[in-house]
Design a protein around this motif. Sequence first.
Motif, PDB file in Angstrom:
ATOM      1  N   LEU A  80      32.938  -6.961   6.929  1.00 35.31           N
ATOM      2  CA  LEU A  80      32.598  -7.604   5.662  1.00 35.31           C
ATOM      3  C   LEU A  80      31.746  -6.695   4.785  1.00 35.31           C
ATOM      4  N   ASN A  84      32.794  -5.443   1.056  1.00 39.57           N
ATOM      5  CA  ASN A  84      31.950  -5.850  -0.074  1.00 39.57           C
ATOM      6  C   ASN A  84      31.454  -4.654  -0.876  1.00 39.57           C
ATOM      7  N   THR A  94      38.224  -5.956  -4.204  1.00 43.94           N
ATOM      8  CA  THR A  94      37.375  -6.578  -3.188  1.00 43.94           C
ATOM      9  C   THR A  94      38.133  -7.714  -2.512  1.00 43.94           C
ATOM     10  N   THR A  96      37.204  -9.713  -0.244  1.00 43.80           N
ATOM     11  CA  THR A  96      36.372 -10.878   0.054  1.00 43.80           C
ATOM     12  C   THR A  96      36.122 -11.768  -1.169  1.00 43.80           C
ATOM     13  N   THR A  97      36.667 -11.417  -2.321  1.00 43.99           N
ATOM     14  CA  THR A  97      36.633 -12.348  -3.450  1.00 43.99           C
ATOM     15  C   THR A  97      37.781 -13.359  -3.370  1.00 43.99           C
ATOM     16  N   ASN A 102      38.563 -15.355   3.132  1.00 41.83           N
ATOM     17  CA  ASN A 102      37.293 -15.795   3.711  1.00 41.83           C
ATOM     18  C   ASN A 102      37.471 -17.027   4.591  1.00 41.83           C
ATOM     19  N   GLY A 158      33.160 -19.859   3.737  1.00 42.45           N
ATOM     20  CA  GLY A 158      34.096 -19.142   2.876  1.00 42.45           C
ATOM     21  C   GLY A 158      33.742 -19.225   1.404  1.00 42.45           C
ATOM     22  N   LEU A 161      30.577 -16.983   0.397  1.00 44.15           N
ATOM     23  CA  LEU A 161      30.889 -15.560   0.266  1.00 44.15           C
ATOM     24  C   LEU A 161      31.709 -15.293  -0.980  1.00 44.15           C
ATOM     25  N   THR A 162      32.707 -16.138  -1.239  1.00 43.51           N
ATOM     26  CA  THR A 162      33.562 -15.941  -2.410  1.00 43.51           C
ATOM     27  C   THR A 162      32.789 -16.123  -3.702  1.00 43.51           C
ATOM     28  N   ALA A 212      27.179 -10.435   3.756  1.00 45.09           N
ATOM     29  CA  ALA A 212      27.821 -10.113   5.037  1.00 45.09           C
ATOM     30  C   ALA A 212      26.925 -10.513   6.201  1.00 45.09           C
TER      31      ALA A 212
END
Length: 227
Positions: A80, A84, A94, A96-97, A102, A158, A161-162, A212
């Motif tokens: 992660l 990121n 990215t 993780t967007t 996620n 999820g 993080l997003t 992360a």
Amino acid sequence: MTMNLFNQFASPTIFGVPLIVMAMVTPWLLLPSSSNQWTSNRLNSFSHFFLSSSSKHILLPMNQPAHKWALMLSTLMVFLLGMNILGLLPYTFTPTTQLSLNLGLAIPLWLATVIMGLRNQLSSSLAHFLPEGTPTPLTPILIIIETISLFIRPLALGVRLTANLTAGHLLIQLISMATLTMTSISMTMSLLALITLIMLTILEIAVAMIQAYVFVLLLGLYLQENT
């Protein structure tokens, strides 16, 4: 203009092939490989120090059986963290967007902790749904509330993080556009916007690292409850 801002979160493609897999694999290619030499270089020494210290902080509040997950939790945090930070570079993407990615990480890992708790300590896991000393009329309501809170945990992992990464990218995009626009109007305002952009970028690097760590830390807390 709104669509232009959110186009940066669309998975890039080449000849119709999405490049999100490449964006997920790239962090692993940049990690230093292990060496058989007696003395290691600074990069290997820093990576070993980072992994050992972060793993110690994550595993410190956990029970002894949860330490079996140390390798997976450390790997997940490095994964992660790499995605990121690399996503902050120009002309990058990215992963993780993406909420789907996620949730794809959060749901299976959360489900594994729940299944482990139900298998190893069934009575303690079921006792979380009804605190001790609860009045009888409130029993059905509390069971429903605790069940909802249990199933909302992976969604919270999820979405947290997003949302944090998406908000940071949007602010960077907006301020960078304002910096270019104000160049022809006022150099002083443009310089102030540029300084703000630099400070925001530094903050976003910190947010990428913290998120992360928080993702893995919360997963470790869920694991602690079920071991």
